[in-house]
Structure formats: C-alpha cells, structure tokens
Enzyme design. Structure first.
Site, PDB file in Angstrom:
ATOM      1  N   LYS A  84      35.362  54.447  44.925  1.00 31.84           N
ATOM      2  CA  LYS A  84      35.420  53.676  46.167  1.00 31.84           C
ATOM      3  C   LYS A  84      34.256  54.068  47.074  1.00 31.84           C
ATOM      4  O   LYS A  84      34.020  55.262  47.309  1.00 31.84           O
ATOM      5  CB  LYS A  84      36.739  53.953  46.880  1.00 31.84           C
ATOM      6  CG  LYS A  84      37.944  53.375  46.164  1.00 31.84           C
ATOM      7  CD  LYS A  84      37.961  51.858  46.204  1.00 31.84           C
ATOM      8  CE  LYS A  84      39.317  51.311  45.775  1.00 31.84           C
ATOM      9  NZ  LYS A  84      39.348  49.837  45.807  1.00 31.84           N
TER      10      LYS A  84
ATOM     11  N   ASP B 106      33.268  50.070  44.215  1.00 26.41           N
ATOM     12  CA  ASP B 106      33.993  49.088  45.018  1.00 26.41           C
ATOM     13  C   ASP B 106      33.808  49.435  46.481  1.00 26.41           C
ATOM     14  O   ASP B 106      34.273  50.474  46.947  1.00 26.41           O
ATOM     15  CB  ASP B 106      35.481  49.131  44.652  1.00 26.41           C
ATOM     16  CG  ASP B 106      36.273  48.030  45.346  1.00 26.41           C
ATOM     17  OD1 ASP B 106      35.709  47.322  46.186  1.00 26.41           O
ATOM     18  OD2 ASP B 106      37.470  47.888  45.020  1.00 26.41           O
TER      19      ASP B 106
ATOM     20  N   GLU C 216      32.307  45.815  43.159  1.00 27.27           N
ATOM     21  CA  GLU C 216      33.316  44.934  43.737  1.00 27.27           C
ATOM     22  C   GLU C 216      33.094  44.755  45.231  1.00 27.27           C
ATOM     23  O   GLU C 216      32.799  45.717  45.941  1.00 27.27           O
ATOM     24  CB  GLU C 216      34.717  45.553  43.584  1.00 27.27           C
ATOM     25  CG  GLU C 216      35.359  45.362  42.242  1.00 27.27           C
ATOM     26  CD  GLU C 216      36.751  45.987  42.196  1.00 27.27           C
ATOM     27  OE1 GLU C 216      37.591  45.676  43.053  1.00 27.27           O
ATOM     28  OE2 GLU C 216      36.978  46.807  41.295  1.00 27.27           O
TER      29      GLU C 216
ATOM     30  N   ASP D 117      36.455  40.375  44.882  1.00 24.17           N
ATOM     31  CA  ASP D 117      37.852  40.822  44.932  1.00 24.17           C
ATOM     32  C   ASP D 117      38.547  40.217  46.155  1.00 24.17           C
ATOM     33  O   ASP D 117      39.211  39.187  46.045  1.00 24.17           O
ATOM     34  CB  ASP D 117      37.916  42.353  44.925  1.00 24.17           C
ATOM     35  CG  ASP D 117      39.344  42.870  44.888  1.00 24.17           C
ATOM     36  OD1 ASP D 117      40.282  42.057  44.904  1.00 24.17           O
ATOM     37  OD2 ASP D 117      39.547  44.105  44.839  1.00 24.17           O
TER      38      ASP D 117
ATOM     39  N   LYS E  68      44.203  39.720  41.067  1.00 27.83           N
ATOM     40  CA  LYS E  68      45.379  40.571  41.296  1.00 27.83           C
ATOM     41  C   LYS E  68      46.562  39.660  41.567  1.00 27.83           C
ATOM     42  O   LYS E  68      46.442  38.723  42.369  1.00 27.83           O
ATOM     43  CB  LYS E  68      45.176  41.488  42.506  1.00 27.83           C
ATOM     44  CG  LYS E  68      44.110  42.550  42.317  1.00 27.83           C
ATOM     45  CD  LYS E  68      43.919  43.365  43.587  1.00 27.83           C
ATOM     46  CE  LYS E  68      42.772  44.357  43.406  1.00 27.83           C
ATOM     47  NZ  LYS E  68      42.284  44.869  44.698  1.00 27.83           N
TER      48      LYS E  68
HETATM   49 MG    MG Z   1      38.549  46.003  44.764  1.00 27.21          MG
END
Ligand code: MG
Length: 370
Positions: free
Chosen positions: A165, A193, A219, A244, A268
């Site tokens: 991240k 991401d 992402e 995303d 998702k």
């Molecule tokens: Mg993501």
C-alpha cells in the site's frame, strides 16, 4: 421442487472480529473486520448466506448503515422466489441505490441458494471449472523498514506476489518499494496500490521512479472520479494501471474501457453489488481486452469464498487479491475455500460452500425479518 421456493425469513447478524494488527491505507485505517451476515431462509429448509464488509471511505457504508439497510431490503424480499436472480437483483439494486456492499451480501446469499437448489458448487453453476489459484498478500502503509521486513516474511512463507500500500509522499512511497525490492530480491512481482493518495503529477513522478523496480501494476493512483487524469497517467508510465475505486459497476466499466483509462480492473463484490454485476463487468472487460483481478475488503472466509468462485469460473480473471481473512484474529467459517498459505482451493459442496459457525453466530447480535 423449487418452483415454489419462497423466502420465509431473513436473519441479519452483526459480526465483529479483531485484526491481528491495524491496517492502514491512504484513505482510512481499520482495526477490526465489521461485517453483516445475511441468512436467507426458505420454506424448503434451504438457506443462503452472504456477507457485507463495509469500507466507509470507499463505498460510504458502515456496519450500522448496513444493519439498517438490511432490514429494509429483507422486507422487500419476503415471500418471493429467490431463484430468479435477474429479477431479485433488479429489485434490490433499484430499491437501495449505492450501498453496494450490502447489496452484495444479498446477492451472495441468493447465488448460494441457487447453487444449493441446483446441487452445484458456485463455480460450476457459473459454467466454470475448479481452478486452484494464488492470492497475493498485502502490506498496509507503514515505515519502509517495517514494510520490507513484512515482505520478506511473506516471501519466506511462500507467497508468490506481494502487494504494497502506497499513497503517502513521493519520497516515502519510492523508499518503501526500493527497500522491499532490495529485501526480497528479484523473484517476486510487487504490486502497488495508492488508494487515490496521489494527484496526476505525483503519480507520474512516483511511477516513473518505480519503473525499474519490477512493479507488476499500480492500483488506483488518483481520486476515483478523475477518469481523464487516470487515462493521462496510463499514457505516461510503462507500469500497468488498474482501476479499483473508480470501478464499481458495469456502467463504470464501460466508461473506463471506452476512455482507455486502464489496463486492468479490480472487481470486488463489495463494490459491484455482488456476483450478478461482477460478471457483467468481467464481460465488458473481456470485450475491451482488459484483464481482471478479484479483490476484497476485510471479509471473513465466507465473502472471500464467494469471490474465489468467480475467479475460478472465468478465464479473464487472472489475478486474485483475496487476503482479507489472513489478517483476522478469528476464523468463524465452516467449509468454504481452504487456504494453503496463499493457495486457494474451492469446495465442491453446493452453493458457495461456506457456512458460519453456529457458536460464533450465537455471540452476534441478530435481528430476524419475517
Ligand atoms: Mg485497491
């Protein structure tokens, strides 16, 4: 039998599970997995289970919002035939717009019931075959040395890809990836991401600096609504761009694909409103030459199992980021997808095949709509 299948009651459970350690991303931080489980009961004794795990900074939902919304949606579905998913989801999606995570829990429970009625595991119900596949493992935002140490730990455990991240400052983000690459060597792909943490300029600067470091894709570099700059970023880096937070449903998918904003989609269930729309997104992606990943929020193994069936059932889904459960202190799920480190094996039981331990449910607050 099931032409006369009817929904007789719906149980709504409040589930709280602590994380092994707090998890931080650019736009929010959490220390617990706060889900709402939906159990749809029928007149024939069959039931379907779904899970909503709301990330308020992404979908605008909290557990309390989901609990209140669930009671409203449950009333809408009572006495109806759960097997007509096209009709059910049109009613659900039309009645409670946004709230995609909650809608996904109902969708998941409906597909569970359809699979149980057809006596097919979900991947087979969707016309797919059983494929064993790997999830990556994600490291939250932290000090670069800590992030590098976690990456080594995951590599030593056997994970095949590490997700890091980012989305803080240029200097710290570049340092994180440099340290991770130095620590794990050149074998494993690193996925990054930014969770909307950068702007156009920062994103291009950081991505250009990361280009020699073996980053498989990035992402959501910038704000979810900024499609035009997402397209420009893609034109100015050789690192593949994955949408995303910019991608919730098939309408978003069509726009992102038409504008050439990204190379990959992160689907998702918590954003798409469930399996029904996730399949539409994947179909648009396939038509546009976009490869999909299926990702997660911080679901238990129940929500992750439903997502894993989709991965298994569709060739165009080539990446999986289904690691939420690995971060939880407790696993209250019986059956479902089995994790061997990061290797995911699906069950052959009908429906998604995951059930919630009754002993765990007894500890959860529950309301029943009937
Ligand atoms: Mg993501």
């Amino acid at each position: 039998m099931s032409k006369k299948l009817k929904i007789t009651s719906i149980d709504i459970y409040k589930s709280d599970i602590e994380l092994k350690e707090p998890f931080k991303i650019a736009i929010m931080e959490i220390s617990a997995s706060q889900s709402v489980f939906i159990k749809i009961n029928t007149n024939e004794g069959l039931y379907g289970f779904g899970e909503a795990n709301p990330f308020w900074g992404i979908t605008g939902e909290t557990q309390a919002i989901n609990l209140a919304g669930a009671a409203e949606l449950a009333k809408l579905l009572l006495h109806k035939n759960p097997l007509n998913i096209e009709k059910m989801m049109r009613e659900i999606d039309g009645f409670l717009v946004h709230n995609s995570t909650l809608r996904s829990a109902f969708d998941m429970a409906l597909y569970d019931l359809l699979g149980k009625t057809a006596e097919l595991p979900l991947y087979a119900l969707l016309g797919g075959e059983k494929r064993t596949f790997w999830t990556d493992n994600t490291i939250g935002i932290g000090d670069p040395d800590y992030v590098a140490q976690k990456a080594v730990q995951y590599k030593n455990q056997g994970f095949q890809a590490i997700k890091v991240k980012l989305g803080t400052t240029n200097e710290m983000d570049i340092k994180r990836i440099r340290k991770v690459r130095e620590a794990i060597g050149d074998d494993l792909p690193i996925r990054v991401d930014a969770n909307q943490g950068w702007n156009y300029k920062t994103a291009v600067e950081v991505l250009n600096a990361l280009e020699p470091m073996g980053v498989e894709y990035c992402e959501q570099p910038i704000a979810y609504w900024d499609y035009e700059n997402l397209r420009r970023i893609r034109q100015n880096t050789s690192i593949a761009i994955m949408a995303d937070e910019s991608l919730f449903d098939h309408y978003d998918a069509f726009k992102l694909a038409s504008m050439g904003c990204c190379d990959y989609f992160n689907i998702k269930l918590a954003k798409s409103g469930g399996i029904h729309t996730a399949l539409k997104i994947n179909a648009i992606a396939e038509g546009a030459g976009i490869i999909c990943m299926v990702g997660c929020m911080m679901e238990t193994r129940l929500g992750l199992t439903a997502a894993a069936h989709i991965v298994s059932a569709r060739f165009n889904i080539k990446f999986a980021d289904l690691d939420g459960y690995l971060m939880l202190k407790e696993d209250p799920i019986i059956g479902g997808a089995q994790y061997n480190i990061g290797k995911i094996d699906l069950p052959d039981t009908p429906g998604h095949g995951a059930d919630v331990d009754p002993a765990f449910l007894k500890r959860c607050e529950c309301i029943t709509i009937k």
